[in-house]
Design a protein around this motif. Structure first.
Motif, PDB file in Angstrom:
ATOM      1  N   VAL A 119     -26.349   5.384 -16.256  1.00  0.00           N
ATOM      2  CA  VAL A 119     -24.833   4.563 -16.443  1.00  0.00           C
ATOM      3  C   VAL A 119     -25.174   3.371 -16.081  1.00  0.00           C
ATOM      4  CG1 VAL A 119     -22.374   4.225 -15.505  1.00  0.00           C
ATOM      5  CG2 VAL A 119     -23.275   6.671 -16.222  1.00  0.00           C
ATOM      6  N   ILE A 120     -25.983   3.066 -14.841  1.00  0.00           N
ATOM      7  CA  ILE A 120     -26.157   1.674 -14.333  1.00  0.00           C
ATOM      8  C   ILE A 120     -27.115   1.109 -15.432  1.00  0.00           C
ATOM      9  CG2 ILE A 120     -27.645   0.538 -12.781  1.00  0.00           C
ATOM     10  CD1 ILE A 120     -26.945   2.508 -10.640  1.00  0.00           C
ATOM     11  N   VAL A 121     -28.302   1.662 -15.909  1.00  0.00           N
ATOM     12  CA  VAL A 121     -29.145   1.102 -16.953  1.00  0.00           C
ATOM     13  C   VAL A 121     -28.169   0.596 -18.382  1.00  0.00           C
ATOM     14  CG1 VAL A 121     -31.032   1.239 -18.440  1.00  0.00           C
ATOM     15  CG2 VAL A 121     -30.892   1.957 -16.066  1.00  0.00           C
ATOM     16  N   LYS A 122     -27.309   1.675 -18.698  1.00  0.00           N
ATOM     17  CA  LYS A 122     -26.447   1.130 -20.025  1.00  0.00           C
ATOM     18  C   LYS A 122     -25.510   0.187 -19.530  1.00  0.00           C
ATOM     19  CE  LYS A 122     -23.136   3.488 -22.902  1.00  0.00           C
ATOM     20  NZ  LYS A 122     -22.187   4.814 -23.341  1.00  0.00           N
ATOM     21  N   SER A 123     -25.024   0.101 -18.405  1.00  0.00           N
ATOM     22  CA  SER A 123     -23.950  -1.175 -18.085  1.00  0.00           C
ATOM     23  C   SER A 123     -24.695  -2.440 -18.114  1.00  0.00           C
ATOM     24  CB  SER A 123     -23.287  -0.700 -16.850  1.00  0.00           C
ATOM     25  OG  SER A 123     -22.611   0.330 -17.010  1.00  0.00           O
ATOM     26  N   ILE A 124     -25.907  -2.569 -17.530  1.00  0.00           N
ATOM     27  CA  ILE A 124     -27.008  -3.620 -17.490  1.00  0.00           C
ATOM     28  C   ILE A 124     -27.208  -4.199 -18.834  1.00  0.00           C
ATOM     29  CG2 ILE A 124     -28.810  -4.816 -16.876  1.00  0.00           C
ATOM     30  CD1 ILE A 124     -28.581  -2.853 -14.493  1.00  0.00           C
ATOM     31  N   LEU A 125     -27.453  -3.201 -19.939  1.00  0.00           N
ATOM     32  CA  LEU A 125     -27.954  -3.406 -21.209  1.00  0.00           C
ATOM     33  C   LEU A 125     -26.689  -4.110 -21.990  1.00  0.00           C
ATOM     34  CD1 LEU A 125     -30.197  -0.582 -22.261  1.00  0.00           C
ATOM     35  CD2 LEU A 125     -30.812  -2.727 -21.884  1.00  0.00           C
ATOM     36  N   LYS A 126     -25.599  -3.538 -21.906  1.00  0.00           N
ATOM     37  CA  LYS A 126     -24.276  -3.792 -22.394  1.00  0.00           C
ATOM     38  C   LYS A 126     -24.101  -5.401 -21.901  1.00  0.00           C
ATOM     39  CE  LYS A 126     -21.652   0.214 -23.492  1.00  0.00           C
ATOM     40  NZ  LYS A 126     -20.488   1.207 -23.085  1.00  0.00           N
ATOM     41  N   SER A 127     -24.155  -5.560 -20.720  1.00  0.00           N
ATOM     42  CA  SER A 127     -23.738  -6.772 -19.883  1.00  0.00           C
ATOM     43  C   SER A 127     -25.021  -7.923 -20.729  1.00  0.00           C
ATOM     44  CB  SER A 127     -24.115  -6.817 -18.586  1.00  0.00           C
ATOM     45  OG  SER A 127     -23.129  -5.725 -18.054  1.00  0.00           O
ATOM     46  N   THR A 128     -26.104  -7.457 -20.769  1.00  0.00           N
ATOM     47  CA  THR A 128     -27.260  -8.270 -21.385  1.00  0.00           C
ATOM     48  C   THR A 128     -26.942  -8.587 -22.878  1.00  0.00           C
ATOM     49  OG1 THR A 128     -28.826  -7.287 -19.951  1.00  0.00           O
ATOM     50  CG2 THR A 128     -29.454  -8.675 -21.819  1.00  0.00           C
TER      51      THR A 128
END
Length: 423
Positions: A119-128
């Motif tokens: 979830v953290i990695v997915k959220s960071i990717l979406k933010s990027t």
């Protein structure tokens, strides 16, 4: 220390006369409740600290990336790492007297760690992704395709890790099994792989950007590209409908991208008028004198007339028949008039190609083609400029004693209505 505390509680319960089984369950309930309370308080405290820190960082930062991180709840998920680690450390100790439950709880918490990481990695990717789309450099690039590839890879690794935790095996064994089943995997993810490769080629070759106007007749698409993902490209047509095109179709099929026109200095006008062949003739002196009144071609007529006269005298042509020597035609003079009209038209870009040419004769007359570029590329204004040009030329044709080719009809003009006197 934790083992001593647990035994202390158990010993106290046994001293009260409680049975060992009851004391064990009651001890489990008390310790688990205390741990959950501590974890909940720790989660709230860490979240508040991170929220204050993220707000201050967002105020001082010059980029919007931290704003997107907050919007996708990255600080909130990060705040749950330490409480989850605390549970992972003490829950097995609390369930030490219940081996079956201890193993299940350990696996459950390990899976929670994997899911939280995903979830953290997915959220960071979406933010990027959102941050890159907000920048001028990457706004029109197919960032969604690359982000989706990373998301798929991360989730695949996460699922393999979860299966490894559940089955008590290593991740490498799953990779070995995947290698044996690679043909099946390629078949399942065929569209995703083709879309990813197509996205890379589209980006490297700069074939399509978000916001480009493309025409793809095979899929009925004619509008602006609004989204490029791993598998599809969405085109919003001018009638506001949405057409979905497979990404790999952009490299396997032919389509038209209008970006070159939009970035150029004008939009092309290429349209012809069919002139009736029987109306084309040589000009007589009285015709030339009559056409001198048209100001746009007055200099041309004077210069041209002198050149023709000098040429004919030099070669001593018999001018009793107009076909001898050189002579002007009404069609040629009209072609020059059209050229001068376009050169003086404010809606035509004078720095780009401007040409009035005669095409090959057809059964429908002789086409006189206008090839020019409008100064305004906006669709409505472009159509207005083109209509204005041809409105004028169609009305000007009779002044040159020319006729437009039309198929025979029974229409004979506006009927004359006689006035009747009323007594």
């Amino acid at each position: 220390m934790g083992e001593s505390l647990k035994n202390l509680v158990t010993d106290y319960l046994l001293k009260t006369g409680m049975s060992e089984a009851t004391a064990a369950y009651f001890n489990l309930f008390l310790l688990l409740s205390a741990l959950l309370v501590i974890v909940a308080i720790l989660d709230i405290v860490i979240w508040k600290v991170l929220r204050i820190f993220s707000v201050r960082l967002a105020r001082r930062s010059k980029t919007n990336f931290d704003n997107y991180l907050v919007a996708h709840k990255v600080p909130r998920y990060l705040a749950r790492i330490l409480p989850l680690m605390l549970l992972l450390r003490f829950v097995p100790l609390i369930f030490s007297e219940f081996p079956t439950w201890q193993g299940l709880m350990e696996k459950f918490l390990q899976i929670c760690v994997v899911v939280l990481t995903l979830v953290i990695v997915k959220s960071i990717l979406k933010s990027t992704n959102d941050h890159l789309k907000s920048t001028t450099r990457y706004r029109d690039k197919p960032i969604d395709s690359y982000i989706q590839v990373f998301v798929i890879f991360v989730w695949l690794m996460g699922l393999l890790t979860i299966f490894a935790i559940i089955t008590d095996t290593t991740v490498w064994k799953f990779f070995t099994a995947l290698g044996a089943a690679s043909a099946v995997i390629l078949l399942i993810f065929k569209d995703s792989i083709m879309g990813f490769v197509a996205s890379i080629q589209v980006s490297i070759n700069d074939m399509v950007r978000i916001g480009d106007w493309i025409t793809f007749q095979k899929y009925g698409a004619d509008g602006d590209v609004i989204e490029i993902t791993l598998a599809t490209v969405k085109v919003q047509n001018f009638d506001m409908t949405i057409t979905t095109i497979p990404t790999y179709a952009l490299i396997s099929d032919s389509f038209k991208n209008w970006r070159g026109m939009e970035t150029s200095g004008g939009r092309r006008i290429k349209r012809s008028i069919a002139i009736c062949q029987k109306s084309i003739r040589f000009l007589k002196e009285e015709d030339v004198e009559k056409l001198r009144k048209i100001q746009l071609i007055t200099p041309y007529l004077e210069t041209r007339e002198k050149q023709i006269e000098e040429f004919n005298k030099k070669h001593q042509f018999n001018r009793e028949i107009p076909i001898n020597g050189r002579n002007m035609t009404n069609f040629g003079v009209f072609r020059e008039y059209t050229t001068q009209y376009l050169k003086n038209h404010p809606g035509v870009n004078q720095k780009m190609t401007l040409m009035v040419r005669q095409l090959s004769p057809t059964p429908q007359g002789i086409p006189l083609e206008i090839y020019a570029f409008s100064a305004d590329k906006r669709w409505v204004n472009y159509e207005n400029v083109m209509s204005d040009i041809f409105d004028h030329l169609l009305a000007a044709i009779p002044y040159f004693d020319l006729k437009i080719f039309e198929y025979p009809t029974t229409y004979s003009g506006i009927p004359h209505v006689e006035q009747v006197e009323v007594e």
